[in-house]
Design a protein around this motif. Structure first.
Motif, mmCIF file in Angstrom:
data_model
loop_
_atom_site.group_PDB
_atom_site.id
_atom_site.type_symbol
_atom_site.label_atom_id
_atom_site.label_comp_id
_atom_site.label_asym_id
_atom_site.label_seq_id
_atom_site.Cartn_x
_atom_site.Cartn_y
_atom_site.Cartn_z
ATOM 1 N N SER A 162 0.803 -1.220 0.000
ATOM 2 C CA SER A 162 0.000 0.000 0.000
ATOM 3 C C SER A 162 0.844 1.283 0.000
ATOM 4 O O SER A 162 0.471 2.273 -0.627
ATOM 5 C CB SER A 162 -0.994 -0.012 1.161
ATOM 6 O OG SER A 162 -0.342 0.285 2.359
ATOM 7 N N ASN A 163 2.027 1.269 0.687
ATOM 8 C CA ASN A 163 2.878 2.453 0.619
ATOM 9 C C ASN A 163 3.336 2.717 -0.810
ATOM 10 O O ASN A 163 3.441 3.866 -1.251
ATOM 11 C CB ASN A 163 4.131 2.275 1.487
ATOM 12 C CG ASN A 163 3.823 2.415 2.959
ATOM 13 O OD1 ASN A 163 2.877 3.101 3.331
ATOM 14 N ND2 ASN A 163 4.615 1.760 3.795
ATOM 15 N N TRP A 164 3.639 1.627 -1.524
ATOM 16 C CA TRP A 164 4.134 1.774 -2.896
ATOM 17 C C TRP A 164 3.025 2.257 -3.823
ATOM 18 O O TRP A 164 3.283 3.072 -4.721
ATOM 19 C CB TRP A 164 4.741 0.455 -3.380
ATOM 20 C CG TRP A 164 6.080 0.221 -2.741
ATOM 21 C CD1 TRP A 164 6.340 -0.512 -1.620
ATOM 22 C CD2 TRP A 164 7.322 0.791 -3.150
ATOM 23 N NE1 TRP A 164 7.681 -0.448 -1.315
ATOM 24 C CE2 TRP A 164 8.309 0.330 -2.228
ATOM 25 C CE3 TRP A 164 7.717 1.623 -4.209
ATOM 26 C CZ2 TRP A 164 9.649 0.697 -2.340
ATOM 27 C CZ3 TRP A 164 9.047 1.976 -4.317
ATOM 28 C CH2 TRP A 164 10.003 1.515 -3.383
ATOM 29 N N LEU A 165 1.790 1.779 -3.591
ATOM 30 C CA LEU A 165 0.667 2.273 -4.407
ATOM 31 C C LEU A 165 0.439 3.758 -4.116
ATOM 32 O O LEU A 165 0.179 4.552 -5.020
ATOM 33 C CB LEU A 165 -0.601 1.462 -4.102
ATOM 34 C CG LEU A 165 -0.522 0.012 -4.590
ATOM 35 C CD1 LEU A 165 -1.748 -0.779 -4.133
ATOM 36 C CD2 LEU A 165 -0.390 -0.028 -6.121
ATOM 37 N N ARG A 166 0.583 4.104 -2.820
ATOM 38 C CA ARG A 166 0.421 5.507 -2.452
ATOM 39 C C ARG A 166 1.482 6.361 -3.149
ATOM 40 O O ARG A 166 1.195 7.450 -3.651
ATOM 41 C CB ARG A 166 0.543 5.639 -0.931
ATOM 42 C CG ARG A 166 0.545 7.071 -0.443
ATOM 43 C CD ARG A 166 0.597 7.122 1.080
ATOM 44 N NE ARG A 166 0.953 8.449 1.521
ATOM 45 C CZ ARG A 166 1.334 8.733 2.756
ATOM 46 N NH1 ARG A 166 1.412 7.781 3.668
ATOM 47 N NH2 ARG A 166 1.639 9.975 3.093
ATOM 48 N N LEU A 167 2.715 5.830 -3.191
ATOM 49 C CA LEU A 167 3.809 6.578 -3.823
ATOM 50 C C LEU A 167 3.498 6.863 -5.296
ATOM 51 O O LEU A 167 3.712 7.971 -5.792
ATOM 52 C CB LEU A 167 5.114 5.792 -3.718
ATOM 53 C CG LEU A 167 6.352 6.517 -4.259
ATOM 54 C CD1 LEU A 167 6.951 7.415 -3.193
ATOM 55 C CD2 LEU A 167 7.405 5.541 -4.750
ATOM 56 N N GLY B 9 7.363 4.386 7.927
ATOM 57 C CA GLY B 9 7.081 3.412 6.879
ATOM 58 C C GLY B 9 7.090 4.068 5.510
ATOM 59 O O GLY B 9 7.874 3.697 4.639
ATOM 60 N N TYR B 10 6.243 5.086 5.345
ATOM 61 C CA TYR B 10 6.167 5.735 4.034
ATOM 62 C C TYR B 10 7.469 6.479 3.713
ATOM 63 O O TYR B 10 7.901 6.499 2.551
ATOM 64 C CB TYR B 10 4.972 6.693 3.981
ATOM 65 C CG TYR B 10 4.718 7.223 2.593
ATOM 66 C CD1 TYR B 10 4.465 6.354 1.544
ATOM 67 C CD2 TYR B 10 4.755 8.589 2.333
ATOM 68 C CE1 TYR B 10 4.257 6.830 0.260
ATOM 69 C CE2 TYR B 10 4.539 9.082 1.055
ATOM 70 C CZ TYR B 10 4.294 8.188 0.024
ATOM 71 O OH TYR B 10 4.094 8.654 -1.240
ATOM 72 N N GLY B 11 8.092 7.049 4.735
ATOM 73 C CA GLY B 11 9.400 7.696 4.527
ATOM 74 C C GLY B 11 10.395 6.710 3.945
ATOM 75 O O GLY B 11 11.173 7.050 3.037
ATOM 76 N N SER B 12 10.372 5.464 4.429
ATOM 77 C CA SER B 12 11.272 4.439 3.891
ATOM 78 C C SER B 12 10.941 4.137 2.434
ATOM 79 O O SER B 12 11.834 3.905 1.618
ATOM 80 C CB SER B 12 11.165 3.146 4.703
ATOM 81 O OG SER B 12 11.539 3.380 6.036
ATOM 82 N N THR B 13 9.643 4.141 2.106
ATOM 83 C CA THR B 13 9.247 3.908 0.715
ATOM 84 C C THR B 13 9.866 4.977 -0.186
ATOM 85 O O THR B 13 10.434 4.672 -1.235
ATOM 86 C CB THR B 13 7.712 3.929 0.581
ATOM 87 O OG1 THR B 13 7.167 3.117 1.615
ATOM 88 C CG2 THR B 13 7.277 3.408 -0.764
#
Lengths: 297, 274
Positions: free
Chosen positions: A57-62, A266-270
């Motif tokens: 989901s983080n990657w889809l958000r990105l 989490g998202y920062g890592s993405t």
């Protein structure tokens, strides 16, 4: 009689000598990269909080995150303009240093100073130089009668990126200049004499001999500039913090803010993993392209 | 070398660039001697009415030396470790017949392309778990690790240029590889180590991201971050900010005045291959 060293003595020395290096790189480079990849699939809102596995989901958000794409675009604009602006000016200055001989020593020493000052200090300094009311730049513009050119340099979203770019050029042109100067200094002087005896003009000499010989150096400078621009952080973080309204946001500043201001580890890592992927992809493409170009010439 | 006539445009460019380089620094230094009131009432480019050193007194008595001390501590330990570990690794890569060395060298060089940001969150969390978060010690590990690939690369090239006959002679005389390194290779590598020492010192002295992330309290931070504390205190006081900036930049500039050519050479040795 000479004693032949057993092979395993070499191996033992090699292992002992390399162990600290390998250990440090594993702990501070390899493990953190793998850990970032793992964290890019989690939601983690800071130390002490639990890490929740969230799949892609983080990657889809990105992929749908306009701020990230804008940041990537800004990185690419900075990279492209850095190369187009910095390299020609740096080359001109290097030619001048090269031809001027000893008289240029003082200039070279002075030009070098920005490379010794931290990007943080340079960022703060230019924040005050660009200040719309008390800054040096507008004061100078008003002083020479160009009042209508005085602007809110860092406050205007359509100007801020270029104001930042100007500081980057100011900081790094001397660096490229010295790279070119070192290359020029290593060219044999006989080449120049021989060409002039054969009736070449200075212009012809530059375009047909100097420039082609600088190919390798130019390629190095392009790659350095590109990789540097994609990772750019310190100066922008200090100067604009990515603003106004995202106009100077870069991948690295966005990652930093996601992680350490919003505590979206989490998202920062993405975003961080995306940053390294972009750096590897683009530098790989540029390296192979310039290699092909070089062999064709 | 023969003098060649230079196009007048290039002279113009040279002087314009000199002006552009020095003007910001002149603004910084001259503002630092002004009073806060002066910056609002008189033009920016005007010279200070009188050389007012109150700003310097205030900054020096405000814990400035703590930052300098932390920077000296972190940079000296890091650079010593970087040079020693890199020279040892370079010796293995350039000299020892050890099969796994070649692929390992390639892997270490891949580290040149790694942006620090991708390691930031894990290193931050690791530092906290180790209990060294918000101390200068937290910076040494990342500083050394991120400086190793380039330093190893340059020193390996350097060791390769040392004549092999010297090692062979030492081996015939019964020197162990370790002894050969410490008595022969290490002393002969010192010019390369000096260049890389300068390069890494300048880079780490000015380092920002790790220092900003891994330390938080003023008395644990390094010099580039001094401005943060003073900015809070003197946000509207331009001369005070300029004083901090001048004093932050000063140590490097002073060192530069004494070793100009060496520093340029060292910086370029590091940069060229970077």
């Amino acid at each position: 009689m000479t004693r032949v060293k057993p092979k395993n003595e070499y191996a033992l020395t090699a292992i002992v000598f390399l162990a600290p290096t390998v250990l440090l790189l594993l702990v501070f480079v390899v493990y953190p990269i793998l850990e970032s990849v793992r964290l890019s699939f989690t939601r983690w809102t800071g130390l002490g909080q639990s890490q929740v596995y969230v799949g892609w989901s983080n990657w889809l958000r990105l992929l749908q995150d306009m701020v990230f794409w804008k940041a990537l675009g800004n990185n690419l604009i900075l990279a492209l303009l850095s190369i187009l602006i910095q390299l020609p000016i740096a080359l001109a200055l290097a030619l001048m240093l090269d031809k001027g001989g000893r008289a240029m020593r003082f200039l070279k020493l002075a030009y070098f100073i920005p490379l010794l000052v931290s990007s943080v200090a340079i960022g703060f300094l230019f924040k005050y130089i660009y200040d719309p009311n008390f800054g040096l730049l507008n004061a100078v513009l008003n002083g020479v009668g160009l009042n209508n050119l005085a602007k809110s340099w860092l406050g205007d979203p359509s100007l801020a990126l270029y104001a930042v770019l100007a500081v980057i050029c100011w900081q790094f042109i001397p660096f490229h200049m010295l790279i070119f100067q070192a290359a020029l200094a290593s060219m044999p002087a006989e080449l120049h004499d021989a060409a002039l005896i054969d009736g070449a003009t200075e212009n012809q000499f530059f375009w047909r001999i100097t420039l082609p010989l600088l190919q390798g150096t130019i390629r190095t400078a392009v790659v350095l500039s590109l990789i540097g621009s994609l990772r750019y952080f310190d100066l922008i973080y200090v100067l604009t913090g990515g603003g106004p309204s995202g106009s100077t946001e870069l991948m690295a500043t966005y990652m930093y803010k996601q992680a350490f201001s919003s505590f979206n580890f989490g998202y920062g890592s993405t975003v961080a993993v995306a940053l390294i992927l972009v750096v590897l992809l683009i530098s790989g493409v540029v390296l192979s392209l310039t290699k092909r170009f070089q062999t064709e010439v | 070398m023969a003098r060649v006539k230079i196009h007048p445009l290039i002279w113009v460019l040279a002087l314009v660039w000199l002006l552009l380089t020095l003007l910001p620094f002149w603004f910084m230094v001259s503002s630092s001697f002004k009073t806060a009131l002066e910056t609002y009432t008189r033009p920016v480019w005007a010279l200070p009415l009188s050389p007012n050193i109150d700003n310097y007194k205030a900054v020096l008595s405000g814990g400035f030396f703590r930052y300098v001390f932390n920077s000296l501590l972190v940079v000296s330990i890091s650079v010593t470790l970087i040079l020693l570990l890199s020279a040892m690794a370079a010796f293995v890569f350039a000299r020892l017949p050890y099969r796994p060395a070649k692929p390992l060298f390639g892997l270490i060089m891949a580290g040149l392309a790694v942006p620090v940001h991708v390691t930031l969150i894990p290193v931050y969390s690791l530092t906290t778990r180790l209990g060294i978060y918000d101390t200068p010690w937290a910076l040494i590990g990342p500083y050394v690790a991120f400086s190793l690939p380039l330093t190893i690369f340059i020193l390996t090239e350097f060791v390769r240029q040392i004549p092999r006959e010297l090692d062979d002679a030492a081996r015939v005389d019964g020197c162990s590889p370790a002894r050969t390194f410490f008595s022969i290779i290490l002393p002969l590598t010192s010019p390369g180590m000096a260049s890389m020492g300068i390069y890494n010192t300048v880079m780490l002295w000015n380092e920002f991201v790790f220092a900003f992330t891994l330390t938080a309290s003023p008395n644990q931070r390094t010099l580039p971050l001094a401005i943060w504390e003073f900015q809070g205190q003197y946000s509207a006081n331009v001369p005070a900010i300029m004083t901090v900036l001048t004093m932050t930049a000063l140590p490097m500039i002073v060192v530069y005045i004494f070793g100009q050519e060496r520093i340029i050479k060292g910086m370029m040795a590091g940069a060229l291959k970077g």
